[in-house]
Design an enzyme around this catalytic site. Structure first.
Site, PDB file in Angstrom:
ATOM      1  N   SER A 113       0.850  -1.195   0.000  1.00  0.00           N
ATOM      2  CA  SER A 113       0.000   0.000   0.000  1.00  0.00           C
ATOM      3  C   SER A 113       0.879   1.236   0.000  1.00  0.00           C
ATOM      4  CB  SER A 113      -0.891   0.014   1.238  1.00  0.00           C
ATOM      5  OG  SER A 113      -1.615   1.239   1.316  1.00  0.00           O
ATOM      6  N   TYR A 159      -1.956  -0.170  10.162  1.00  0.00           N
ATOM      7  CA  TYR A 159      -2.007  -0.566   8.751  1.00  0.00           C
ATOM      8  C   TYR A 159      -0.733  -0.127   8.037  1.00  0.00           C
ATOM      9  CZ  TYR A 159      -3.814  -1.173   3.999  1.00  0.00           C
ATOM     10  OH  TYR A 159      -3.991  -1.575   2.692  1.00  0.00           O
TER      11      TYR A 159
END
Length: 267
Positions: A129, A142
């Site tokens: 990501s 995250y």
């Protein structure tokens, strides 16, 4: 001869788009889900696999090798979102997120390496990501789990070079998928000192996903990487400003970049 591809988390979102696109381009694709019976209409086979359960990883890898005789491409796509003030996220949820986003891909890689060494070929693509390149407010866990996978890939690449096994990361920005629905959200507590900033940031994050890019952009990027003889360590896919944010982080002083992020999230 068609290449054999295994995509973890191939039942929806980016994984589904990638699987359908590769299937239409002549690849033999296997996707995975914890509940494959829910995806009988899939355009490619969905096998049972939970990246948090090592025995299911080994069983699925064995099933494919027994049937096809090889595995050419692994796409570590299964992942989970998590939001909240780090202080307020239960440790069990933090560990669960790393189990899915970090330890899960490691165990998939470990399961396929003996076969790829035997073939003296193979490509492993880790879907990370753009959030993994920076510590984002209320997405710290995250960011950390995806950032850890980015660095792990760099180490793996050097260790695997002698076996003709390639590995790379593809870091997506915000895409129009159902990831927000599957996220763990630390609850918005009325007596929390983070109630307003976390609530505002949560609304902004959900809006980004709702207005995200078409997942087919990722599918095209994956095919391009597969067709690249010697892939780079890192690829980024998304809107210009999302990719440019990584460049800014590299060239700006830390405090200046931090101020830009805080302004963006209205903190």
């Amino acid at each position: 001869m068609s290449q054999i591809v295994l995509i973890t988390g191939g039942s929806s979102g980016i994984g589904k788009s990638v699987g359908e696109y590769l299937s239409s381009n002549g690849f033999i694709v296997y996707g995975t889900s914890r509940n494959p019976e829910n995806y009988k209409e899939s355009k490619f086979p969905i096998l049972e696999l939970d990246v948090k359960k090592v025995e299911t990883i080994h069983q699925t890898v064995k099933t494919i090798i027994d049937k096809e005789g090889r595995i050419d491409v692994i796409i570590n796509n299964a992942g989970a979102g998590i939001t909240g003030a780090i202080e307020e996220i239960p440790e069990t949820e933090i560990r669960a997120n790393f189990d899915t986003n970090f330890f899960g891909p490691i165990n998939v890689i470990k399961a396929v390496l003996p076969q790829m060494r035997k073939q003296h070929s193979g490509l492993i693509i880790n879907i990370t990501s753009i959030a993994g390149y920076m510590g984002l407010p209320y997405r710290g866990i995250y960011s950390a789990s995806k950032g850890a996978l980015e660095l792990l890939t760099e180490s793996f690449r050097m260790e695997l070079k002698g076996f003709n096994i390639q590995m790379t990361n593809i870091a997506p920005g915000d895409f129009a998928t159902n990831i927000a629905a599957g996220r763990y959200h630390a609850p918005l507590l009325n007596d929390s000192p983070y109630k307003k900033p976390y609530g505002d940031t949560l609304n902004l994050m959900n809006a980004h996903v709702d207005n995200g890019s078409d997942p087919n952009m990722m599918a095209q990027a994956v095919l391009k990487v597969i067709n690249t003889k010697k892939p780079k360590a890192h690829y980024k896919v998304g809107e210009f400003m999302q990719k440019f944010s990584i460049v800014l982080k590299r060239i700006l002083p830390d405090k200046v970049y931090e101020k830009i992020l805080m302004k963006h999230y209205k903190l």
